[in-house]
Design a protein around this motif. Structure first.
Motif, PDB file in Angstrom:
ATOM      1  N   GLU A  37       3.251  14.362  21.137  1.00 46.43           N
ATOM      2  CA  GLU A  37       4.181  14.737  22.206  1.00 46.43           C
ATOM      3  C   GLU A  37       3.589  15.882  23.008  1.00 46.43           C
ATOM      4  OE1 GLU A  37       7.823  15.925  20.274  1.00 46.43           O
ATOM      5  OE2 GLU A  37       7.064  17.920  19.793  1.00 46.43           O
ATOM      6  N   SER A  38       4.068  16.038  24.219  1.00 46.67           N
ATOM      7  CA  SER A  38       3.653  17.158  25.057  1.00 46.67           C
ATOM      8  C   SER A  38       4.704  17.369  26.128  1.00 46.67           C
ATOM      9  CB  SER A  38       2.284  16.889  25.704  1.00 46.67           C
ATOM     10  OG  SER A  38       2.390  15.862  26.682  1.00 46.67           O
ATOM     11  N   LEU A  39       4.578  18.478  26.833  1.00 52.18           N
ATOM     12  CA  LEU A  39       5.436  18.767  27.975  1.00 52.18           C
ATOM     13  C   LEU A  39       4.631  18.481  29.236  1.00 52.18           C
ATOM     14  CD1 LEU A  39       7.103  22.148  26.909  1.00 52.18           C
ATOM     15  CD2 LEU A  39       7.615  19.813  26.156  1.00 52.18           C
ATOM     16  N   VAL A  56       6.616  11.600  24.782  1.00 45.98           N
ATOM     17  CA  VAL A  56       6.189  11.134  23.463  1.00 45.98           C
ATOM     18  C   VAL A  56       5.162  10.025  23.650  1.00 45.98           C
ATOM     19  CG1 VAL A  56       6.927   9.972  21.341  1.00 45.98           C
ATOM     20  CG2 VAL A  56       8.353  11.768  22.341  1.00 45.98           C
ATOM     21  N   VAL A  57       4.062  10.128  22.932  1.00 47.15           N
ATOM     22  CA  VAL A  57       3.003   9.115  22.991  1.00 47.15           C
ATOM     23  C   VAL A  57       2.975   8.372  21.655  1.00 47.15           C
ATOM     24  CG1 VAL A  57       0.527   8.687  23.256  1.00 47.15           C
ATOM     25  CG2 VAL A  57       1.641  10.497  24.603  1.00 47.15           C
ATOM     26  N   GLU A  88       1.711   3.795  24.278  1.00 46.96           N
ATOM     27  CA  GLU A  88       2.969   3.843  25.017  1.00 46.96           C
ATOM     28  C   GLU A  88       3.320   5.302  25.297  1.00 46.96           C
ATOM     29  OE1 GLU A  88       6.027   1.275  23.074  1.00 46.96           O
ATOM     30  OE2 GLU A  88       4.398   0.978  21.633  1.00 46.96           O
ATOM     31  N   ARG A  89       3.830   5.550  26.495  1.00 45.88           N
ATOM     32  CA  ARG A  89       4.288   6.891  26.853  1.00 45.88           C
ATOM     33  C   ARG A  89       5.768   6.827  27.219  1.00 45.88           C
ATOM     34  NH1 ARG A  89       0.350   8.431  31.450  1.00 45.88           N
ATOM     35  NH2 ARG A  89       0.009   6.186  31.502  1.00 45.88           N
ATOM     36  N   ALA A 119      -2.850  16.144  25.771  1.00 50.93           N
ATOM     37  CA  ALA A 119      -2.262  16.720  24.564  1.00 50.93           C
ATOM     38  C   ALA A 119      -1.549  15.691  23.698  1.00 50.93           C
ATOM     39  CB  ALA A 119      -1.298  17.839  24.961  1.00 50.93           C
ATOM     40  N   GLY A 120      -0.660  14.904  24.298  1.00 52.62           N
ATOM     41  CA  GLY A 120       0.122  13.966  23.500  1.00 52.62           C
ATOM     42  C   GLY A 120      -0.713  12.885  22.858  1.00 52.62           C
TER      43      GLY A 120
END
Length: 415
Positions: free
Chosen positions: A48-50, A33-34, A5-6, A82-83
């Motif tokens: 998580e990532s941006l 957030v993953v 899930e994202r 990344a996430g």
């Protein structure tokens, strides 16, 4: 794994830094957030990532690729984004009861990692208030963006006035001092300031001869963003003292760290995001021998770190989490508190930026990108004028503002 899930969040900035972050790095507030679910009851991993900044986004294809696979098979694959990669390491660590740093194939070399407070381009008075907060929260290093439109000497003086001599300032120009001839004059004067720690990217990254010339004339370390193609040239010429390690996944970051160590070059990790990202960075810093410069995650800019218990920071160092996986717990309530539609991008209002050159001249710009490009690439303005400052004029809805903004859009305007 049974599902990926994202969840897109828009996390607010702290109030003091918010106006400057909104002008310059508004996209940092968008956090993805993953969540990875598994067929083991209750076993879930988070990353998580941006999405507007990260080295690699998690895509529909990469999310589909991991479903019905064991996370340990894929977690070292940097192409996942990344996430998602972070979430796989988190879930494997939780399954094994091990912290992430024990899954990285390198021995732990530190339990506390140096961590820097980060500030974007700000007036000296605001930076001084930021430094007072940093000290109160356990930081002893401050990474800040140096730019022509603020007097860096005034910035350093303001920060020095409110901090002890153990407080270190790392200055980053992103190449905006342009040439060694222009850079050396500025840097040699800054060399006399005891709190200055390093100079990051004073000249353009590709100018190896320029970096070597600067390094020979200043008495602080010169750092540059790691570049695979340039690394052999830098080492042959001994042109830099160390590196910024960013824009890479686990395999890439470990490779950069090991290469730096092989040549006895220091580095700092620059992986931007709130609490999960900071924990992730600390696990990497725990095993990289030469990650001795303070890491940058920009944790301090967020009003919410998205975790239930804060990262422990004392005496300039952050404790490496020892719990399973990332060793921190995502605040589930924050997912609903800050949730926005997928694909969300902040839309900043129109602003006119006034670059005061310190000699009575003012040049107006229709946004930060235009100002950045003229200072860095066009190169017809001083690189670090004394007395420089920036004023910000918000769109007031008047015809006068609209006319000046439209004129500045076509080309910067001398006032």
């Amino acid at each position: 794994m049974t599902a990926v899930e994202r969840i897109t969040l828009h996390v607010p900035f702290r109030e003091r830094s918010r106006p400057w972050n909104d002008i310059l790095v508004s996209e940092f507030g968008v956090v993805e957030v993953v969540r990875v679910r598994t067929n083991s009851p209750g076993l879930v991993g988070y990353g998580e990532s941006l999405p507007h900044y990260t080295w690699a986004r998690t895509t529909d294809e990469s999310a589909a690729r991991v479903v019905e696979r064991h996370p340990a098979e894929l977690m070292a694959d940097d192409s996942l984004g990344a996430g998602l990669q972070m979430a796989l390491y988190d879930v494997v660590g939780r399954a094994l009861g091990m912290p992430v740093h024990r899954l990285l194939g390198q021995p732990m070399v530190r339990q506390w990692c140096p961590l820097a407070w980060w500030s974007t381009k700000m007036p000296p008075s605001v930076l001084a208030q930021e430094a007072e907060d940093a000290l109160a929260e356990g930081y002893l290093a401050h990474k800040l963006k140096a730019r022509p439109w603020f007097d860096v000497h005034e910035q350093v003086a303001a920060l020095s006035a409110v901090t002890p001599e153990t407080y270190v300032l790392d200055l980053d120009w992103n190449g905006m001092l342009r040439t060694p001839g222009e850079a050396i004059e500025v840097l040699r004067e800054l060399d006399r300031q005891p709190r200055v720690g390093m100079y990051e990217s004073p000249v353009l990254q590709s100018d190896v001869a320029g970096q070597k010339a600067v390094r020979a004339r200043v008495n602080r370390p010169v750092a540059e963003h790691y570049n695979k193609a340039l690394f052999p040239v830098w080492m042959r010429e001994d042109a830099v003292d160390g590196f910024v390690s960013c824009n890479a996944g686990v395999a890439g970051t470990l490779a950069q760290g090991l290469q730096a160590a092989a040549f006895n070059k220091d580095l700092f990790l620059q992986i931007v995001g709130p609490g999960l990202t900071t924990a992730w960075t600390l696990h990497l810093g725990a095993v990289l021998t030469h990650a001795r410069w303070p890491a940058v995650t920009c944790l301090n800019v967020y009003a919410d770190d998205l975790i239930t218990e804060p990262i422990e920071i004392r005496g300039g160092y952050a404790r490496v989490p020892e719990g399973p996986g990332l060793g921190v717990t995502l605040d589930e309530d924050a997912l609903e508190r800050w949730r926005v539609p997928d694909g969300f991008t902040p839309t900043p209002p129109r602003r006119l930026l006034g670059f005061h050159l310190g000699d009575g001249r003012v040049r107006r710009y229709a946004g930060i990108k235009q100002l950045f490009e003229e200072c860095r690439y066009v190169g017809n303005l001083p690189v670090q004028p004394r007395g420089a400052s920036l004023d910000v004029r918000e769109d007031d809805g008047t015809a006068e503002f609209d006319a000046l903004y439209r004129q500045a859009e076509r080309a910067p305007v001398w006032e």
